[in-house]
Scaffold this motif. Structure first.
Motif, mmCIF file in Angstrom:
data_model
loop_
_atom_site.group_PDB
_atom_site.id
_atom_site.type_symbol
_atom_site.label_atom_id
_atom_site.label_comp_id
_atom_site.label_asym_id
_atom_site.label_seq_id
_atom_site.Cartn_x
_atom_site.Cartn_y
_atom_site.Cartn_z
ATOM 1 N N ARG A 82 -2.140 1.876 11.482
ATOM 2 C CA ARG A 82 -2.394 3.005 10.328
ATOM 3 C C ARG A 82 -1.058 3.465 9.764
ATOM 4 O O ARG A 82 0.081 3.419 10.107
ATOM 5 N N CYS A 83 -1.286 3.252 8.333
ATOM 6 C CA CYS A 83 -0.285 3.590 7.535
ATOM 7 C C CYS A 83 0.476 4.894 8.040
ATOM 8 O O CYS A 83 -0.131 5.810 8.550
ATOM 9 N N ARG A 84 1.942 4.891 8.137
ATOM 10 C CA ARG A 84 2.630 5.987 8.781
ATOM 11 C C ARG A 84 2.516 7.350 7.829
ATOM 12 O O ARG A 84 2.366 8.218 8.679
ATOM 13 N N ARG A 85 2.409 7.049 6.520
ATOM 14 C CA ARG A 85 1.738 8.274 5.543
ATOM 15 C C ARG A 85 0.407 8.772 6.139
ATOM 16 O O ARG A 85 0.215 10.016 5.945
ATOM 17 N N GLY A 133 -1.928 5.514 -1.507
ATOM 18 C CA GLY A 133 -0.909 6.457 -1.731
ATOM 19 C C GLY A 133 0.318 5.860 -1.124
ATOM 20 O O GLY A 133 1.322 6.765 -1.021
ATOM 21 N N CYS A 134 0.420 4.817 -0.460
ATOM 22 C CA CYS A 134 1.683 4.249 0.130
ATOM 23 C C CYS A 134 2.412 3.349 -0.539
ATOM 24 O O CYS A 134 3.656 3.466 -0.634
ATOM 25 N N ASN A 135 1.786 2.464 -1.232
ATOM 26 C CA ASN A 135 2.393 1.550 -1.750
ATOM 27 C C ASN A 135 3.453 0.744 -1.289
ATOM 28 O O ASN A 135 4.589 0.423 -1.384
ATOM 29 N N MET A 141 5.293 1.702 1.169
ATOM 30 C CA MET A 141 6.420 2.342 1.455
ATOM 31 C C MET A 141 6.805 2.903 2.982
ATOM 32 O O MET A 141 7.083 3.813 3.326
ATOM 33 N N CYS A 142 5.929 2.100 3.752
ATOM 34 C CA CYS A 142 6.184 2.296 5.411
ATOM 35 C C CYS A 142 6.228 0.798 5.753
ATOM 36 O O CYS A 142 5.624 -0.052 5.407
ATOM 37 N N ASP A 143 6.982 0.886 7.200
ATOM 38 C CA ASP A 143 6.846 -0.375 8.030
ATOM 39 C C ASP A 143 5.411 -1.033 8.187
ATOM 40 O O ASP A 143 5.236 -2.062 8.128
ATOM 41 N N VAL A 144 4.580 -0.032 8.617
ATOM 42 C CA VAL A 144 3.189 -0.604 8.975
ATOM 43 C C VAL A 144 2.421 -1.328 7.661
ATOM 44 O O VAL A 144 1.752 -2.520 7.997
ATOM 45 N N CYS A 145 2.583 -0.785 6.712
ATOM 46 C CA CYS A 145 2.024 -1.260 5.457
ATOM 47 C C CYS A 145 2.613 -2.756 4.980
ATOM 48 O O CYS A 145 2.044 -3.467 4.475
ATOM 49 N N ARG A 146 3.826 -2.699 5.200
ATOM 50 C CA ARG A 146 4.826 -4.121 4.787
ATOM 51 C C ARG A 146 4.442 -4.961 5.732
ATOM 52 O O ARG A 146 4.205 -6.165 5.592
HETATM 53 ZN ZN ZN Z 1 1.929 3.099 4.573
#
Ligand code: ZN
Ligand code: DTP
Ligand code: MG
Length: 632
Positions: free
Chosen positions: A455-458, A473-475, A477-482
């Protein structure tokens, strides 16, 4: 006859055991139902109110959404003066989201709770109204250092403000107390600690006089979450602040906080006796912050050399904070970083006040690059260009983490928030918060944030603060999404049975096992006698730790404390859900980051093309999953 009885008894035992399992399953389903219902409620709310995350999250029943919109306008009798003072006095060109609405509501005499992320400008919401109103504003703030910072700032912009607190001299206190009842009060803001309100009858009587004369124009309670035991920073004196509304019912009250869930706010509302406040909640999403979790290896903790390298390379000449667990850690981590050539100073509660303010000053003026601090380096730290906040040890809750990491990037430019997540740290903190009412529960939310790989950290933070989350909403900008889908779901049912068996066996021998002992036992390092009675594993230390953590998070294991006069010991015991494992059909899964060679190649090339420099991210040292598959 006897054997008949024994048979019936055995059958009865078995039925009872089965009933227990069914009850647990029912409880699980009920929990799931509650989760889904709340999810449905959030989604319905989102359908109703599209896209505007700065909309009020709830408001007093007396105010409809339409009516609230009116407060974003600038056609109030005070609007021209507000605008003028914003520019001339505060030297700001425009309002940030929610500021104008909050100020207009407060100027209209409404009671208001304002929840706005740290560093977004809550103070302006009472400072500007104070400047534009007759009389003075009473500001309740928990710490003398916060008061001093604000006084210094207000002095620099020529706004008259005074304070009364435990460190005020007698003469100063006498003068301020006399001025409160002046027909022409010579200040616009009076800062006090809650303790002063609660303990000084003289202050109270003067405030009453000012109130009767109509000169107490507004009350601001800063860090209002301190009222509630459920908040992350409970302060007993705050609990007695009900006196404010009781004695000054007609004065609008403004409660401000960066972190409060709706249940904490409800509690604050009750404690402060504010019947129907309007609540404005700004989005918790700090879009310029990059969130990342790195695993600390219990075998060879290389977090210090890792942190040194980051500071010297990625954050060369940039300002930052490294948060640590204890005063001792502040000293040692600081010394270690210094040895590696980083300009740092420690900061913790046990230093004398001059040393503390010297460190703060040197850091604020960029004479030192990094402060290695305990949470004592906290409220009121307002340096705009903090480019990184690194947690050498996890925080004790998501609220704490959000607030601590939120000191990064206040200038709205990109900044990094990195946590080093170590298995043993969980239990160090757990023992520390053992006496707190909901300490364990809150700690586990932080552990869940760290252990999470899908899950996205945000989104984890947003859900925690009950904010409807939008996946855009993250774009990245967190390691999980990357890392995208760089994880697999593994079945750990058999592992869970093995671990539970170890804990059960210890229980039957009247033995208590620390997490370290359970880890070692499962890895076959315990006494030979025990080894024969349990199923050991060939998984790596990191995998073993990840599974034990997951079992703790999922409630198959639980915590058991033992107190001595000097320390608190943490042991593992069976969790409430352990009996479910007796049911053959029951299975448990967990998600793990995939880190095999092939996955790594994919990840690196993916990251390289999209994110350039960050391809070296150390997600690669998270638990390896290949062997698990083999083991199953
Ligand atoms: Zn994220
Ligand atoms: N409208 C604005 N435009 C530009 N800067 C602003 C504006 N309002 C406030 N600021 C600046 C002033 C401060 O340097 C900074 C942080 O404001 P401050 O009121 O201290 O935050 P806060 O009270 O919300 O954070 P905390 O939760 O940490 O106390 O933002
Ligand atoms: Mg503040």
């Amino acid at each position: 006859m006897n054997s008949d009885r024994a048979k019936v008894q055995a059958e009865l035992d078995s039925v009872e055991a089965e009933l227990k399992v069914v009850e647990l399953q029912l409880a699980e389903l009920l929990k799931k139902q509650a989760r889904l219902t709340s999810n449905r409620k959030q989604l319905l709310r989102r359908l109703e109110k599209p896209c505007d995350s700065t909309q009020p999250s709830g408001s007093g029943p007396a105010m409809t959404k339409q009516e609230l919109l009116r407060y974003e306008k600038d056609d109030f009798p005070w609007s021209t003066e507000l605008k003028q003072s914003l520019k001339d006095v505060f030297q700001l060109s425009k309002f940030r989201p929610l500021q104008l609405k909050a100020i207009n509501l407060s100027m209209s005499g409404k009671d208001l709770f304002l929840v706005m992320p740290t560093g977004r400008g809550k103070s302006l919401c009472y400072q500007l109204p104070a400047v534009c109103s007759e009389g003075f504003t009473l500001v309740v703030t928990p710490l003398v250092s916060l008061i001093e910072d604000q006084l210094m700032y207000l002095k620099s912009i020529d706004v008259e403000a005074v304070s009364l607190n435990a460190s005020s001299s007698k003469e100063h206190a006498k003068m301020v107390l006399a001025e409160i009842t002046d027909t022409k009060v010579p200040f616009k803001l009076l800062y006090v600690t809650p303790e002063k309100i609660v303990k000084s009858k003289l202050l109270m009587s003067r405030l009453e006089k000012a109130y009767s004369a109509g000169r107490l124009s507004r009350i601001a309670v800063d860090e209002v979450h301190c009222c509630s035991q459920w908040g992350h920073d409970f302060k007993p004196d705050y609990k007695l602040l009900e006196i404010l509304k009781r004695q000054f019912p007609k004065v609008p009250l403004l409660g401000l906080t960066a972190t409060a869930t709706s249940s904490v706010l409800k509690d604050c509302q009750k404690i402060l006796c504010v019947p129907e406040p309007i609540t404005l909640t700004a989005s918790f999403n700090r879009t310029n912050l990059y969130y990342e979790v790195r695993f600390k290896d219990s075998n060879s903790d290389d977090s210090i050399s890792d942190i040194s390298a980051l500071i010297k390379e990625r954050y060369k000449d940039q300002s930052g904070i490294v948060y640590v667990f204890s005063q001792k850690d502040a000293e040692t981590v600081s010394a270690d970083l210094q040895k590696n050539g980083v300009k740092v100073s420690p900061y913790h509660a046990n230093m004398n006040p001059e040393d503390k303010s010297q460190v703060h000053r040197k850091w604020a003026t960029n004479k030192i690059q990094v402060v290695v601090a305990t949470v004592a380096f906290g409220m009121g730290i307002d340096k705009a260009d903090v480019r990184f906040v690194i947690h050498h040890t996890i925080s004790k809750s998501i609220e704490n983490y959000y607030q601590e990491s939120g000191r990064a990037g206040r200038d709205d430019k990109p900044a990094d928030c990195i946590v080093y997540f170590g298995f043993n740290d969980i239990f160090r903190i757990s023992a520390m918060v053992a006496m707190e009412k909901v300490g364990q529960q809150k700690l586990l939310t932080m552990v869940d944030y760290c252990q999470n790989v899908d899950r996205c950290r945000r989104s984890v933070i947003a859900v925690h603060f009950e904010e409807a989350w939008d996946d855009g909403g993250c774009n990245k900008m967190c390691d999980v999404c990357r890392h995208g889908n760089d994880y697999i779901t593994v079945d750990i049912t058999q592992h869970a049975k093995d671990v539970v068996q170890i804990v059960e066996l210890a229980g039957s021998l009247d033995e208590k096992l620390t997490p370290l002992k359970v880890t070692e036992a499962w890895m076959g390092k315990g006494p030979a006698k025990r080894r024969k009675m349990i199923q050991t594993t060939t998984l790596s230390r990191l995998e073993v730790e990840a599974i034990i953590t997951s079992l703790l998070l999922q409630g198959y294991l639980g915590e058991d404390f033992s107190f001595t006069p000097y320390t608190t010991y943490f042991y593992l015991k069976l969790g409430g859900k352990a009996p479910l494992l007796k049911n053959q059909a029951h299975s448990i899964t967990m998600k793990m980051r995939r880190t095999g060679l092939d996955a790594n190649t994919v990840k690196v090339s993916q990251v390289k093309t999209k994110e350039g420099k960050r391809s070296g991210d150390k997600a690669a040292n998270s638990p390896v999953t290949k062997k698990i598959k083999k083991d199953l």
